[in-house]
Design a protein around this motif. Structure first.
Motif, mmCIF file in Angstrom:
data_model
loop_
_atom_site.group_PDB
_atom_site.id
_atom_site.type_symbol
_atom_site.label_atom_id
_atom_site.label_comp_id
_atom_site.label_asym_id
_atom_site.label_seq_id
_atom_site.Cartn_x
_atom_site.Cartn_y
_atom_site.Cartn_z
ATOM 1 N N GLU A 31 0.764 -1.188 0.118
ATOM 2 C CA GLU A 31 0.109 0.092 0.009
ATOM 3 C C GLU A 31 1.007 1.179 0.028
ATOM 4 O O GLU A 31 0.690 2.229 -0.782
ATOM 5 N N ILE A 35 0.658 4.365 -2.946
ATOM 6 C CA ILE A 35 0.774 5.538 -2.505
ATOM 7 C C ILE A 35 1.963 6.543 -2.902
ATOM 8 O O ILE A 35 1.556 7.571 -3.531
ATOM 9 N N GLU A 38 1.819 7.136 -6.811
ATOM 10 C CA GLU A 38 0.711 7.984 -6.940
ATOM 11 C C GLU A 38 1.296 9.425 -6.889
ATOM 12 O O GLU A 38 0.849 10.400 -7.700
ATOM 13 N N ARG A 42 1.740 12.350 -9.767
ATOM 14 C CA ARG A 42 1.245 13.719 -9.731
ATOM 15 C C ARG A 42 2.341 14.835 -9.656
ATOM 16 O O ARG A 42 1.804 15.881 -10.470
ATOM 17 N N GLU A 166 -2.642 11.014 1.887
ATOM 18 C CA GLU A 166 -3.768 11.569 2.107
ATOM 19 C C GLU A 166 -4.365 11.294 3.401
ATOM 20 O O GLU A 166 -4.825 11.974 4.109
ATOM 21 N N THR A 187 -0.873 14.723 -2.454
ATOM 22 C CA THR A 187 -1.254 13.312 -2.004
ATOM 23 C C THR A 187 -1.570 12.552 -3.298
ATOM 24 O O THR A 187 -1.376 12.951 -4.479
ATOM 25 N N GLU A 188 -1.723 11.302 -2.771
ATOM 26 C CA GLU A 188 -2.045 10.313 -3.962
ATOM 27 C C GLU A 188 -3.449 10.590 -4.544
ATOM 28 O O GLU A 188 -3.867 10.071 -5.580
ATOM 29 N N ARG A 189 -4.367 11.508 -3.796
ATOM 30 C CA ARG A 189 -5.442 11.755 -4.516
ATOM 31 C C ARG A 189 -5.849 13.280 -5.204
ATOM 32 O O ARG A 189 -6.688 13.305 -5.665
ATOM 33 N N GLN A 190 -4.738 14.102 -4.730
ATOM 34 C CA GLN A 190 -5.189 15.432 -5.127
ATOM 35 C C GLN A 190 -3.674 16.244 -4.964
ATOM 36 O O GLN A 190 -2.974 15.791 -4.384
#
Length: 197
Positions: A31, A35, A38, A42, A166, A187-190
């Motif tokens: 995991e 992360i 990712e 970005r 995140e 972050t991995e999301r944004q």
């Protein structure tokens, strides 16, 4: 996910460090790898990274967001790459490297450049990429308590970004007058720009 998401009054920085370090240590390696990849993807795709001619970037420990691919890609793109070399407590220099082979174990077990590597001109740095145990949405980082990056950021006018999972991005962290904000959080999301209203 930790609750509550605002820690200003409830816990001090030392307590938060212990909490977030425990959370980070419990993460499964697969995991963490996902992360890290990712977050770095970005960053690599961002205008912030692509337009920077000179980048100051931390050399990650196994527990931190892995920066090796960022270092390699920046070097391959012909960017000037500088990394920290620690000196007196709380102080670090930006040293230029030509390859990852220029790194060797240094202070605190962190890889750093040798003493004979060139010192970077701080005014030439376009982007500082900082580590973070946790971040808040205002751009404040929770580091390890040495104040290295706060002092460094105060000496350069470069854009600054923190890499943060995140799960460790919270609404608000305790901060003090000398703490420096990062203008961007990846972050991995944004990708969060912290200096926009």
């Amino acid at each position: 996910m930790l609750q509550p998401r605002s820690y200003t009054m409830s816990l001090d920085k030392a307590q938060l460090r212990r909490r977030f370090q425990t959370q980070r240590a419990a993460q499964e390696l697969a995991e963490k790898k996902r992360i890290d990849e990712e977050i770095c993807t970005r960053m690599l795709k961002s205008d912030l990274f692509q337009h920077a001619g000179c980048i100051f970037l931390y050399v990650s420990t196994p527990q931190e967001i892995d920066t090796r691919v960022l270092l390699q890609k920046a070097l391959a793109a012909g960017k000037t790459v500088c990394v920290p070399r620690c000196g007196a407590p709380g102080e670090m220099e930006a040293r230029c490297i030509a390859s990852l082979d220029d790194l060797q174990p240094g202070a605190y077990g962190i890889d750093e450049p040798a003493a004979d590597t060139p010192v970077a001109d701080l005014m030439q740095i376009d982007l500082v990429i900082a580590p973070a145990l946790a971040c808040d949405r205002q751009g404040f980082r929770l580091g390890y308590g040495g104040g290295y990056y706060d002092r460094f950021l105060a000496r350069t006018g470069a854009a600054s970004a923190a890499l943060c999972a995140e799960a460790r991005l919270v609404d608000m962290l305790p901060h003090e007058e000398f703490d420096r904000r990062c203008g961007w959080i990846f972050t991995e999301r944004q990708v969060l720009r912290t200096d926009e209203e």
